[in-house]
Scaffold this active site. Sequence first.
Site, PDB file in Angstrom:
ATOM      1  N   SER A   1      -4.700   6.886  12.866  1.00 29.79           N
ATOM      2  CA  SER A   1      -4.312   6.906  14.290  1.00 29.79           C
ATOM      3  C   SER A   1      -5.550   7.075  15.183  1.00 29.79           C
ATOM      4  O   SER A   1      -6.600   7.553  14.740  1.00 29.79           O
ATOM      5  CB  SER A   1      -3.325   8.054  14.547  1.00 29.79           C
ATOM      6  OG  SER A   1      -4.032   9.276  14.596  1.00 29.79           O
ATOM      7  N   ASN A   2      -5.407   6.693  16.451  1.00 28.67           N
ATOM      8  CA  ASN A   2      -6.560   6.767  17.366  1.00 28.67           C
ATOM      9  C   ASN A   2      -7.044   8.203  17.569  1.00 28.67           C
ATOM     10  O   ASN A   2      -8.237   8.436  17.748  1.00 28.67           O
ATOM     11  CB  ASN A   2      -6.198   6.113  18.707  1.00 28.67           C
ATOM     12  CG  ASN A   2      -6.259   4.599  18.602  1.00 28.67           C
ATOM     13  OD1 ASN A   2      -6.155   4.047  17.503  1.00 28.67           O
ATOM     14  ND2 ASN A   2      -6.428   3.931  19.716  1.00 28.67           N
ATOM     15  N   GLU A   3      -6.098   9.168  17.514  1.00 29.71           N
ATOM     16  CA  GLU A   3      -6.528  10.568  17.671  1.00 29.71           C
ATOM     17  C   GLU A   3      -7.455  10.946  16.509  1.00 29.71           C
ATOM     18  O   GLU A   3      -8.478  11.615  16.701  1.00 29.71           O
ATOM     19  CB  GLU A   3      -5.309  11.508  17.707  1.00 29.71           C
ATOM     20  CG  GLU A   3      -4.467  11.429  18.972  1.00 29.71           C
ATOM     21  CD  GLU A   3      -3.545  10.206  19.004  1.00 29.71           C
ATOM     22  OE1 GLU A   3      -3.365   9.555  17.951  1.00 29.71           O
ATOM     23  OE2 GLU A   3      -3.014   9.889  20.088  1.00 29.71           O
TER      24      GLU A   3
ATOM     25  N   GLN B   1       0.836  -1.209   0.000  1.00 29.47           N
ATOM     26  CA  GLN B   1       0.000   0.000   0.000  1.00 29.47           C
ATOM     27  C   GLN B   1       0.867   1.254   0.000  1.00 29.47           C
ATOM     28  O   GLN B   1       1.562   1.521   0.985  1.00 29.47           O
ATOM     29  CB  GLN B   1      -0.895  -0.010   1.260  1.00 29.47           C
ATOM     30  CG  GLN B   1      -1.779   1.211   1.401  1.00 29.47           C
ATOM     31  CD  GLN B   1      -2.570   1.210   2.715  1.00 29.47           C
ATOM     32  OE1 GLN B   1      -2.131   0.608   3.705  1.00 29.47           O
ATOM     33  NE2 GLN B   1      -3.698   1.864   2.735  1.00 29.47           N
ATOM     34  N   GLY B   2       0.811   2.026  -1.072  1.00 30.63           N
ATOM     35  CA  GLY B   2       1.609   3.256  -1.161  1.00 30.63           C
ATOM     36  C   GLY B   2       0.733   4.480  -0.938  1.00 30.63           C
ATOM     37  O   GLY B   2       0.390   5.191  -1.890  1.00 30.63           O
ATOM     38  N   TYR B   3       0.363   4.713   0.317  1.00 33.83           N
ATOM     39  CA  TYR B   3      -0.425   5.903   0.660  1.00 33.83           C
ATOM     40  C   TYR B   3       0.466   6.932   1.356  1.00 33.83           C
ATOM     41  O   TYR B   3       0.658   8.036   0.877  1.00 33.83           O
ATOM     42  CB  TYR B   3      -1.581   5.534   1.611  1.00 33.83           C
ATOM     43  CG  TYR B   3      -2.854   5.040   0.960  1.00 33.83           C
ATOM     44  CD1 TYR B   3      -2.841   4.410  -0.273  1.00 33.83           C
ATOM     45  CD2 TYR B   3      -4.082   5.191   1.586  1.00 33.83           C
ATOM     46  CE1 TYR B   3      -4.006   3.955  -0.858  1.00 33.83           C
ATOM     47  CE2 TYR B   3      -5.263   4.742   1.015  1.00 33.83           C
ATOM     48  CZ  TYR B   3      -5.224   4.118  -0.204  1.00 33.83           C
ATOM     49  OH  TYR B   3      -6.392   3.674  -0.756  1.00 33.83           O
ATOM     50  N   SER B   4       1.033   6.553   2.528  1.00 33.71           N
ATOM     51  CA  SER B   4       1.725   7.534   3.377  1.00 33.71           C
ATOM     52  C   SER B   4       3.015   8.049   2.735  1.00 33.71           C
ATOM     53  O   SER B   4       3.710   7.312   2.018  1.00 33.71           O
ATOM     54  CB  SER B   4       2.080   6.905   4.721  1.00 33.71           C
ATOM     55  OG  SER B   4       0.950   6.327   5.300  1.00 33.71           O
TER      56      SER B   4
ATOM     57  N   GLU C   1     -10.410  -1.170   5.533  1.00 31.40           N
ATOM     58  CA  GLU C   1      -9.262  -1.380   6.406  1.00 31.40           C
ATOM     59  C   GLU C   1      -9.688  -1.335   7.869  1.00 31.40           C
ATOM     60  O   GLU C   1      -9.153  -2.037   8.709  1.00 31.40           O
ATOM     61  CB  GLU C   1      -8.212  -0.297   6.123  1.00 31.40           C
ATOM     62  CG  GLU C   1      -6.897  -0.527   6.808  1.00 31.40           C
ATOM     63  CD  GLU C   1      -5.876   0.587   6.515  1.00 31.40           C
ATOM     64  OE1 GLU C   1      -4.737   0.446   6.939  1.00 31.40           O
ATOM     65  OE2 GLU C   1      -6.234   1.580   5.868  1.00 31.40           O
TER      66      GLU C   1
HETATM   67  C1  FAD Z   1       3.363  -0.578  11.565  1.00 31.20           C
HETATM   68  C2  FAD Z   1       2.883   0.389  10.557  1.00 31.20           C
HETATM   69  C3  FAD Z   1       2.586  -0.043   9.279  1.00 31.20           C
HETATM   70  C4  FAD Z   1       2.167   0.862   8.308  1.00 31.20           C
HETATM   71  N1  FAD Z   1       1.955   0.412   7.018  1.00 31.20           N
HETATM   72  C5  FAD Z   1       1.619   1.296   6.054  1.00 31.20           C
HETATM   73  C6  FAD Z   1       1.494   0.863   4.689  1.00 31.20           C
HETATM   74  O1  FAD Z   1       1.679  -0.309   4.359  1.00 31.20           O
HETATM   75  N2  FAD Z   1       1.221   1.805   3.756  1.00 31.20           N
HETATM   76  C7  FAD Z   1       1.004   3.118   4.066  1.00 31.20           C
HETATM   77  O2  FAD Z   1       0.703   3.894   3.169  1.00 31.20           O
HETATM   78  N3  FAD Z   1       1.128   3.566   5.339  1.00 31.20           N
HETATM   79  C8  FAD Z   1       1.435   2.680   6.335  1.00 31.20           C
HETATM   80  N4  FAD Z   1       1.593   3.121   7.644  1.00 31.20           N
HETATM   81  C9  FAD Z   1       1.504   4.547   7.910  1.00 31.20           C
HETATM   82  C10 FAD Z   1       0.293   4.984   8.718  1.00 31.20           C
HETATM   83  O3  FAD Z   1      -0.845   4.978   7.934  1.00 31.20           O
HETATM   84  C11 FAD Z   1       0.630   6.378   9.278  1.00 31.20           C
HETATM   85  O4  FAD Z   1       1.682   6.207  10.207  1.00 31.20           O
HETATM   86  C12 FAD Z   1      -0.557   7.019   9.959  1.00 31.20           C
HETATM   87  O5  FAD Z   1      -1.509   7.391   9.021  1.00 31.20           O
HETATM   88  C13 FAD Z   1      -0.112   8.278  10.764  1.00 31.20           C
HETATM   89  O6  FAD Z   1       0.595   9.151   9.966  1.00 31.20           O
HETATM   90  P1  FAD Z   1       2.049   9.718  10.404  1.00 31.20           P
HETATM   91  O7  FAD Z   1       2.880   8.566  10.832  1.00 31.20           O
HETATM   92  O8  FAD Z   1       2.543  10.568   9.285  1.00 31.20           O
HETATM   93  O9  FAD Z   1       1.788  10.597  11.689  1.00 31.20           O
HETATM   94  P2  FAD Z   1       1.211  12.071  11.741  1.00 31.20           P
HETATM   95  O10 FAD Z   1       0.022  12.187  10.837  1.00 31.20           O
HETATM   96  O11 FAD Z   1       2.321  13.041  11.542  1.00 31.20           O
HETATM   97  O12 FAD Z   1       0.700  12.154  13.236  1.00 31.20           O
HETATM   98  C14 FAD Z   1       1.604  12.308  14.344  1.00 31.20           C
HETATM   99  C15 FAD Z   1       0.759  12.367  15.617  1.00 31.20           C
HETATM  100  O13 FAD Z   1      -0.116  13.502  15.583  1.00 31.20           O
HETATM  101  C16 FAD Z   1      -1.469  13.099  15.739  1.00 31.20           C
HETATM  102  N5  FAD Z   1      -2.343  13.897  14.871  1.00 31.20           N
HETATM  103  C17 FAD Z   1      -2.140  14.160  13.549  1.00 31.20           C
HETATM  104  N6  FAD Z   1      -3.160  14.933  13.074  1.00 31.20           N
HETATM  105  C18 FAD Z   1      -4.020  15.125  14.107  1.00 31.20           C
HETATM  106  C19 FAD Z   1      -5.264  15.816  14.237  1.00 31.20           C
HETATM  107  N7  FAD Z   1      -5.835  16.438  13.203  1.00 31.20           N
HETATM  108  N8  FAD Z   1      -5.883  15.803  15.441  1.00 31.20           N
HETATM  109  C20 FAD Z   1      -5.325  15.157  16.518  1.00 31.20           C
HETATM  110  N9  FAD Z   1      -4.125  14.491  16.452  1.00 31.20           N
HETATM  111  C21 FAD Z   1      -3.496  14.474  15.258  1.00 31.20           C
HETATM  112  C22 FAD Z   1      -1.495  11.638  15.316  1.00 31.20           C
HETATM  113  O14 FAD Z   1      -2.551  10.932  15.907  1.00 31.20           O
HETATM  114  C23 FAD Z   1      -0.146  11.150  15.794  1.00 31.20           C
HETATM  115  O15 FAD Z   1      -0.216  10.821  17.150  1.00 31.20           O
HETATM  116  C24 FAD Z   1       1.989   2.225   8.635  1.00 31.20           C
HETATM  117  C25 FAD Z   1       2.266   2.670   9.938  1.00 31.20           C
HETATM  118  C26 FAD Z   1       2.711   1.773  10.888  1.00 31.20           C
HETATM  119  C27 FAD Z   1       3.013   2.274  12.258  1.00 31.20           C
END
Ligand code: FAD
Length: 386
Positions: free
Chosen positions: A371-373, A125-128, A243
Amino acid sequence: MDIRFSEEENAFRTEVRAFLQQAWTPELAKRIDADASYPQAIVEWQRRLFERGWVAPGWPRAQGGCDWTPTQRFIYDSERSAIGAPEVLPFGIKMVGPVILKYGSDEQKARFLPRILRGQDWWCQGYSEPGAGSDLAALKTRAERAGDHYIVNGSKIWTTYAQYADWMFCLVRTEASARRQDGISFLLIDMKSPGIRISPIVSIDGEHSLNEVFFDNVRVPVANLIGEQDKGWTYAKSLLAHERTAIAGVGDSKRRVRQLRELARRETQLGAPLLDDPLFGARLADIEIELMALETMELRALFEASKGKGPGAESSLLKIKGSELQQAIQQLMMDMAGLYGAVLGDSGHDFGNEARRSFMYGRAATIYGGSNEIQKNITAKAVLGL
Ligand SMILES: Cc1cc2nc3c(=O)[nH]c(=O)nc-3n(C[C@H](O)[C@H](O)[C@H](O)COP(=O)(O)OP(=O)(O)OC[C@H]3O[C@@H](n4cnc5c(N)ncnc54)[C@H](O)[C@@H]3O)c2cc1C
């Protein structure tokens, strides 16, 4: 908790048990547990399910799915998790498969769906991206049209199992429009294309499942675009709903708690079973009660689904509570393992190693899948109207 099923549902449960007993062998369980044999073994598990016709519970029967009712899916999942058999890899069957089914062309369906069912292609999955996780619409990886190809440049991060993947379903920016969600497209990218570089990320548990993926002038045929150009956000969102549905992990948590209770009965502390310790017993009971409540919530969602209602805000609640409970169980495991759980690397103690690994990897459960937030924000809007 005793759940009363209809006669037909009970018959289905017996059928599921019989199949799992024969297909989920100790030999396969051992290979799935070992890092080196995991990729082949998980594909082998998918193949066994495919041969039984049970690999894609949510797909229509005409396309190779089993068209199970929500209750049948619940029964299968409870039985599977009770014996510790894994889910199939989600990327093909649960994520890109339903998107291709709904939005793909006839050619794309014929080309990709049979291979997804058989586990012949490994998808990622190439989203993030760095700078686009929770705020996914901020993604910057560009795809520019050049004749019958797109030229892709940019990078993705946290890509689970990119190192094994044959294909990536990828969100790319095809238009820098005013509304960020409008210029995104959904591309299927062959991971063997020239210009793709994969860089491993070793996570806190010492494992390599995550990666960064770099695209340097990667040519992707326009035939690999899903649906319409610039409309990828709609397709991406439908995938995220899938998902989040199975993310509560109730069955797996129940199995872990049963194991902990069993272990606490055997392990002693100052000459008495750990289970007799009132503080330990109270923590375990708290978790069991919360798990029961979560299962009831899941059954309520199941009831709604059986009336044809799609997953709504309750999937966010299931994700929040399910992941919090997984982490509470992992914390209890770590406390039980004591110093053995604190050793980085092999502590020479099976339970200590398992506790550490699941605790470390378990930190991710409140981050991935939204994320849970973010789930709390969704709940605040959708349920409380804030
Ligand atoms: C084990 C693992 C596997 C993964 N696999 C994939 C994958 O296969 N493909 C893929 O595309 N992605 C993958 N991900 C990425 C995942 O989807 C992202 O980590 C997730 O969406 C959070 O984005 P971020 O890490 O950029 O954190 P950020 O978005 O930068 O967030 C950082 C912190 O700020 C909080 N936050 C951010 N915005 C808000 C808001 N508006 N209100 C309150 N709090 C907020 C978040 O909850 C978090 O605690 C994976 C992540 C993990 C940990």
